[in-house]
Design a protein around this motif. Structure first.
Motif, PDB file in Angstrom:
ATOM      1  N   ALA A  91       0.779  -1.323   0.210  1.00 43.71           N
ATOM      2  CA  ALA A  91       0.073  -0.023   0.062  1.00 43.71           C
ATOM      3  C   ALA A  91       0.974   1.226  -0.316  1.00 43.71           C
ATOM      4  O   ALA A  91       0.517   2.280  -0.769  1.00 43.71           O
ATOM      5  N   HIS A  92       2.001   1.262   0.798  1.00 43.34           N
ATOM      6  CA  HIS A  92       2.815   2.317   0.875  1.00 43.34           C
ATOM      7  C   HIS A  92       3.511   2.680  -0.552  1.00 43.34           C
ATOM      8  O   HIS A  92       3.467   3.802  -0.859  1.00 43.34           O
TER       9      HIS A  92
ATOM     10  N   VAL B  76       1.196   4.176  -3.474  1.00 42.30           N
ATOM     11  CA  VAL B  76       0.774   5.666  -3.611  1.00 42.30           C
ATOM     12  C   VAL B  76       1.858   6.786  -3.613  1.00 42.30           C
ATOM     13  O   VAL B  76       1.690   7.602  -3.594  1.00 42.30           O
ATOM     14  N   ILE B  77       3.187   5.997  -3.882  1.00 40.68           N
ATOM     15  CA  ILE B  77       4.287   6.753  -4.217  1.00 40.68           C
ATOM     16  C   ILE B  77       5.010   6.301  -5.427  1.00 40.68           C
ATOM     17  O   ILE B  77       4.691   5.289  -5.841  1.00 40.68           O
TER      18      ILE B  77
ATOM     19  N   GLN C 280       7.707   4.377   7.906  1.00 44.34           N
ATOM     20  CA  GLN C 280       6.375   4.644   7.447  1.00 44.34           C
ATOM     21  C   GLN C 280       5.438   3.320   7.818  1.00 44.34           C
ATOM     22  O   GLN C 280       4.544   3.346   8.453  1.00 44.34           O
TER      23      GLN C 280
ATOM     24  N   LEU D 188      -3.450   7.628   3.151  1.00 47.69           N
ATOM     25  CA  LEU D 188      -1.923   7.136   3.447  1.00 47.69           C
ATOM     26  C   LEU D 188      -0.880   8.020   2.592  1.00 47.69           C
ATOM     27  O   LEU D 188      -0.099   8.340   3.096  1.00 47.69           O
ATOM     28  N   GLU D 189      -1.246   8.515   1.539  1.00 46.93           N
ATOM     29  CA  GLU D 189      -0.348   9.073   0.594  1.00 46.93           C
ATOM     30  C   GLU D 189      -0.120  10.486   1.327  1.00 46.93           C
ATOM     31  O   GLU D 189       1.146  11.104   1.574  1.00 46.93           O
TER      32      GLU D 189
ATOM     33  N   LYS E 167      -0.642  11.080   4.404  1.00 48.99           N
ATOM     34  CA  LYS E 167       0.001  10.853   5.812  1.00 48.99           C
ATOM     35  C   LYS E 167       1.613  10.758   5.341  1.00 48.99           C
ATOM     36  O   LYS E 167       2.355  11.455   6.157  1.00 48.99           O
ATOM     37  N   ILE E 168       2.018  10.047   4.436  1.00 49.26           N
ATOM     38  CA  ILE E 168       3.390   9.845   3.999  1.00 49.26           C
ATOM     39  C   ILE E 168       3.920  11.370   3.696  1.00 49.26           C
ATOM     40  O   ILE E 168       4.888  11.724   4.249  1.00 49.26           O
TER      41      ILE E 168
ATOM     42  N   SER F 234       4.309  13.789   6.788  1.00 54.14           N
ATOM     43  CA  SER F 234       5.326  13.225   7.868  1.00 54.14           C
ATOM     44  C   SER F 234       6.759  13.744   7.342  1.00 54.14           C
ATOM     45  O   SER F 234       7.559  13.946   8.200  1.00 54.14           O
TER      46      SER F 234
END
Lengths: 108, 205
Positions: free
Chosen positions: A30-31, A34-35, A46, B10-11, B13-14, B17
């Motif tokens: 998921a992390h 999104v990037i 994270q 989530l994006e 949040k990253i 941060s």
């Protein structure tokens, strides 16, 4: 005689990607979804996973060709960046669709 | 369950941060403090010294924060949004600088209309504070950091108070106080960040 239709939860899970279904790996996927890319340290920060745990999950995801590692230079320092492969992105999309279907079918 | 929304969150949040290290707070606090102290002491070189000092957070970010936080490359959409935001900020800053230059030239050449000179004399600090506050508000909105909204309000109030205290030669006090508060908050956030993000013992590469 009334028939009581019981849903077997395990039968609902057919077609779910078990590799992504593991919470830590889902978190990693998921992390990265999104990037564009991230290095090991940022992913650790994270996701909140320990170094060893993250490393082991990343190896599994890399073996499945869901993620790829790329060496690049930031300033003069070599840096390993991780990103989802096209295959990984598709697998994650499919996983989300499958999970939505499963959750919809579950009795409330 | 809306997974799209969760992924968006989530994006976000990253992304946010990367603003929880106190660097922007330190930067803003130092500049504002320098501005206030220069007004208080009438030592013009102080503002230059403080602007130079404001580069320290940039060094801290590269040497202390990034090695503890890691590197993230955001999605092309986020990168495009960031580029647009930077462009908007540059345009706003250039516009403010040009406006200031026009006023300065008019004032130096004694060509400023009387009414404008009067207005500037009475309200310049409020006007300037308002412009800075709008910039801080825009930054708060773009990076979704709630405390920046408070900073925008603090900046406007400080400059408004400075404008009202001008006749008593105390205009530097509210700006110094606001700068000091933002700087202190930045230090607090940095200390908290360092405590929560110890230097990794593992090989980063």
């Amino acid at each position: 005689m009334a028939t009581d239709k019981k849903v077997n939860p395990s039968s609902q899970m057919v077609g779910i990607d078990k590799l992504i279904h593991e919470p830590a790996r889902y978190n990693i996927m998921a992390h990265l979804y999104v990037i564009q890319s991230a290095d090991f340290l940022s992913l650790q920060r994270q996701t909140g996973l320990t170094w060893g745990n993250l490393s082991s999950h990343l190896s599994k995801l890399e073996k499945a060709a869901y993620i790829a590692m790329e060496k690049e230079f930031i300033g003069k320092k070599p840096h390993t960046m991780l990103h989802l492969t096209d295959e990984g992105r598709t697998a994650f999309d499919n996983y989300r669709v499958s999970m939505k279907k499963v959750l919809k079918r579950l009795p409330v | 369950m809306n997974t799209n929304l969760e992924l968006k969150e989530l994006e976000r949040k990253i992304f946010t941060s990367y603003f929880n290290d106190g660097m922007w707070d330190l930067y803003g606090g130092i500049v504002l403090l320098g501005f206030g102290l220069t007004m208080l002491t009438n030592l013009d070189y102080l503002i230059v010294a403080f602007i130079a000092l404001a580069m320290v957070p940039l060094i801290i970010r590269n040497r202390v924060v990034i090695p503890r936080l890691g590197v993230v490359k955001f999605s092309p959409e986020r990168q495009a949004k960031t580029r647009k935001s930077k462009l908007a900020a540059m345009i706003a800053l250039t516009f403010t600088a040009l406006l200031g230059m026009v006023f300065f030239i008019l004032y130096s050449a004694n060509a400023m209309p009387y009414w404008l000179e009067n207005w500037m004399h009475d309200h310049f600090l409020t006007f300037f504070g308002g412009m800075v506050a709008v910039l801080v508000l825009a930054a708060a909105f773009l990076v979704s950091v709630k405390r920046f909204y408070l900073y925008a309000i603090a900046v406007f109030i400080a400059f408004f108070l400075a404008s009202t205290l001008r006749s008593q030669d105390m205009e530097g006090i509210p700006i110094t106080v606001a700068g000091g508060l933002i700087l202190s908050w930045g230090i607090f956030i940095l200390v908290r960040f360092l405590r929560n993000h110890p230097q990794s013992q593992e090989e980063i590469t």
